[in-house]
Design an enzyme around this catalytic site. Structure first.
Site, PDB file in Angstrom:
ATOM      1  N   CYS A 168       0.912  -1.177   0.094  1.00 10.81           N
ATOM      2  CA  CYS A 168      -0.286  -0.137  -0.009  1.00 10.81           C
ATOM      3  C   CYS A 168       0.679   1.127  -0.024  1.00 10.81           C
ATOM      4  O   CYS A 168       2.113   1.108   0.610  1.00 10.81           O
ATOM      5  CB  CYS A 168      -0.670   0.181   1.137  1.00 10.81           C
ATOM      6  SG  CYS A 168      -2.461   1.405   1.509  1.00 10.81           S
TER       7      CYS A 168
ATOM      8  N   CYS B  97       0.184   4.505   7.007  1.00  9.93           N
ATOM      9  CA  CYS B  97       0.101   4.104   8.774  1.00  9.93           C
ATOM     10  C   CYS B  97       1.268   3.397   9.564  1.00  9.93           C
ATOM     11  O   CYS B  97       1.381   2.342   8.901  1.00  9.93           O
ATOM     12  CB  CYS B  97      -1.477   3.295   8.419  1.00  9.93           C
ATOM     13  SG  CYS B  97      -2.292   4.151   7.403  1.00  9.93           S
TER      14      CYS B  97
ATOM     15  N   CYS C 110       0.492  -0.155  10.101  1.00 11.30           N
ATOM     16  CA  CYS C 110      -0.269  -1.454   9.492  1.00 11.30           C
ATOM     17  C   CYS C 110       0.881  -1.867   8.542  1.00 11.30           C
ATOM     18  O   CYS C 110       1.869  -1.307   7.918  1.00 11.30           O
ATOM     19  CB  CYS C 110      -0.883  -0.708   8.310  1.00 11.30           C
ATOM     20  SG  CYS C 110      -1.679  -1.690   7.372  1.00 11.30           S
TER      21      CYS C 110
ATOM     22  N   CYS D  18     -16.947  -9.669   5.888  1.00 13.00           N
ATOM     23  CA  CYS D  18     -15.532  -8.233   4.938  1.00 13.00           C
ATOM     24  C   CYS D  18     -14.338  -8.173   4.497  1.00 13.00           C
ATOM     25  O   CYS D  18     -14.084  -9.102   4.662  1.00 13.00           O
ATOM     26  CB  CYS D  18     -15.460  -7.783   6.603  1.00 13.00           C
ATOM     27  SG  CYS D  18     -14.680  -5.740   6.398  1.00 13.00           S
TER      28      CYS D  18
ATOM     29  N   CYS E 168     -20.353  -5.995   4.143  1.00 16.62           N
ATOM     30  CA  CYS E 168     -18.667  -4.975   4.062  1.00 16.62           C
ATOM     31  C   CYS E 168     -17.317  -5.068   3.141  1.00 16.62           C
ATOM     32  O   CYS E 168     -17.058  -6.086   2.971  1.00 16.62           O
ATOM     33  CB  CYS E 168     -18.589  -5.252   5.974  1.00 16.62           C
ATOM     34  SG  CYS E 168     -17.877  -3.899   6.194  1.00 16.62           S
TER      35      CYS E 168
ATOM     36  N   CYS F 240     -20.076   1.482   8.676  1.00 14.96           N
ATOM     37  CA  CYS F 240     -18.854   0.904  10.252  1.00 14.96           C
ATOM     38  C   CYS F 240     -17.133   1.502   9.994  1.00 14.96           C
ATOM     39  O   CYS F 240     -16.608   1.673   9.274  1.00 14.96           O
ATOM     40  CB  CYS F 240     -18.033  -0.710   9.586  1.00 14.96           C
ATOM     41  SG  CYS F 240     -16.968  -1.439  10.603  1.00 14.96           S
TER      42      CYS F 240
ATOM     43  N   ARG G 254     -17.785  -3.755  17.620  1.00 16.64           N
ATOM     44  CA  ARG G 254     -17.317  -5.015  17.706  1.00 16.64           C
ATOM     45  C   ARG G 254     -16.019  -4.805  18.024  1.00 16.64           C
ATOM     46  O   ARG G 254     -15.077  -3.970  18.008  1.00 16.64           O
ATOM     47  CB  ARG G 254     -16.700  -4.460  16.100  1.00 16.64           C
ATOM     48  CG  ARG G 254     -18.051  -4.479  15.683  1.00 16.64           C
ATOM     49  CD  ARG G 254     -17.813  -4.691  13.690  1.00 16.64           C
ATOM     50  NE  ARG G 254     -19.158  -4.400  13.252  1.00 16.64           N
ATOM     51  CZ  ARG G 254     -20.156  -4.859  13.023  1.00 16.64           C
ATOM     52  NH1 ARG G 254     -19.958  -6.216  13.437  1.00 16.64           N
ATOM     53  NH2 ARG G 254     -21.197  -4.288  12.238  1.00 16.64           N
TER      54      ARG G 254
END
Ligand code: SAM
Ligand code: DTB
Ligand code: SF4
Length: 318
Positions: free
Chosen positions: A47, A51, A54, A91, A124, A184, A256
């Site tokens: 990616c 972040c 991550c 998801c 999702c 979400c 969650r």
């Protein structure tokens, strides 16, 4: 709600707080039922974003094997397994900054979504940034909910991510809402933020209109190769306080208990579920990290006399 109101709730004596949260939970939900969600990483690693938490950021020198966008039949196989295992939500996550209409990868994802949606499970996706056009197409393809976390307070966010802004995240949230998808949206704790940062995230969430239908609370999974690899685990009572406060602040949201369960004891998870969490990710893997095994989770739910939430009536399996 504003920060002061949230602080008043959060700072109550611990047992007063969880009693209050439990009362809100009992009023709004069937407390013997818990939603099981299955997560699948349909495109892993590489990616462009930075972040700090991550493993999938190309800038975090981890040793993660990169996996291109999965073929539809492989995704469908996983989605069918999820239905068979009792999950009512599937998801799909992708390690992208975002998607753009007209790109082949976006068309491919829409094609996958159309077929997953036929299985009678909530669909999702979490694909990064969207504009109104992509959001509308995702909705039309059968997405019921879009996951896009704000992750922390507006003030702390630039300390963990510099390649996009909090406002970018809010813009996507607005596009999701305008397209009519459920939202979400939650965060991560244990990244070095203060308890006030966590409540400021809740302040933002409780001022979204409409409110998010679902709020994932992730504990940081310290992934090798990331700048957060060596951070200590979050204090369990801080986690439970936050879950209880979220339950009170967002009574109708699915709260969650998301990433990080592998390092929580059974007792800690029981307390978090008592205090208002009513959903977990179910299955051996999250996106790139481990989740408790299915057998272990079955045993925990049995011991707590919890049953998987039954599918919504509109979700008839075809
Ligand atoms: N790229 C998309 C995005 O950023 O929205 C979707 C995938 S991203 C991995 C989805 C969410 O996973 C993040 O917003 C974050 O809340 C959560 N997450 C990622 N890595 C994590 C970690 N190591 N520990 C806990 N949560 C994590
Ligand atoms: C969310 O809030 N948590 C999930 C889901 N939304 C996409 C992701 C958790 C990721 C944990 C780290 C990993 O497995 O890479
Ligand atoms: Fe990319 Fe999403 Fe990971 Fe950020 S959280 S690096 S955007 S996959």
């Amino acid at each position: 709600m504003n920060l002061a109101e949230l602080q008043r709730i959060y700072e109550q004596p611990f047992f007063t707080l969880i009693q209050q949260a439990r009362a809100v939970y009992v009023e709004h939900w069937k407390t013997d039922q818990i939603q099981l969600c299955t997560l699948l990483s349909i495109k892993t690693g590489g990616c462009s974003e930075d972040c700090g938490y991550c493993s999938q950021s190309a800038r975090n020198g981890g040793k993660l094997p990169l996996t291109p966008l999965m073929e539809k039949c492989a995704v469908l196989e996983k989605a069918k397994e999820a239905v068979d295992n009792g999950s009512t939500r599937f998801c799909m996550g992708a390690a992208w900054k975002g998607v753009r209409d007209g790109e082949a990868k976006f068309e491919h994802v829409l094609d996958i979504i159309r077929d997953v949606a036929k299985l009678g499970i909530e669909v999702c996706v979490t694909l990064g940034n969207l504009t109104a056009t992509e959001a509308r197409k995702l909705k039309e393809a059968g997405v019921t909910s879009y996951n896009h976390n704000l992750d922390t307070s507006p003030e702390f966010y630039p300390k963990i991510v510099t390649s996009h802004t909090y406002q970018d995240r809010l813009n996507t949230i607005q596009a999701v809402r305008e397209a009519g998808m459920a939202l979400c949206c939650g965060g991560i704790i244990g990244m070095g933020e203060t308890e006030t940062d966590r409540l400021k995230l809740l302040e933002v969430l409780t001022n979204l209109d409409p409110l998010p239908e679902s709020a994932p609370i992730n504990c940081l999974v310290p992934m090798p190769g990331t700048p957060m690899a060596d951070l200590p685990p979050v204090d369990i009572f801080e986690l439970v306080r936050l879950i209880a406060t979220t339950r009170i602040a967002l009574p109708k949201a699915k709260v969650r208990l998301s990433a990080g369960r592998s390092t929580l004891t059974r007792e800690a998870q029981a307390l978090a579920l008592f205090a208002g969490a009513n959903s977990i990710f179910y299955g051996d893997r999250l996106l790139t990290s481990d989740n408790p095994g299915v057998d272990q989770d079955r045993e925990l739910l049995d011991d707590l006399n919890l049953v998987p939430q039954v599918p919504h009536q509109s979700m008839a399996v075809s």
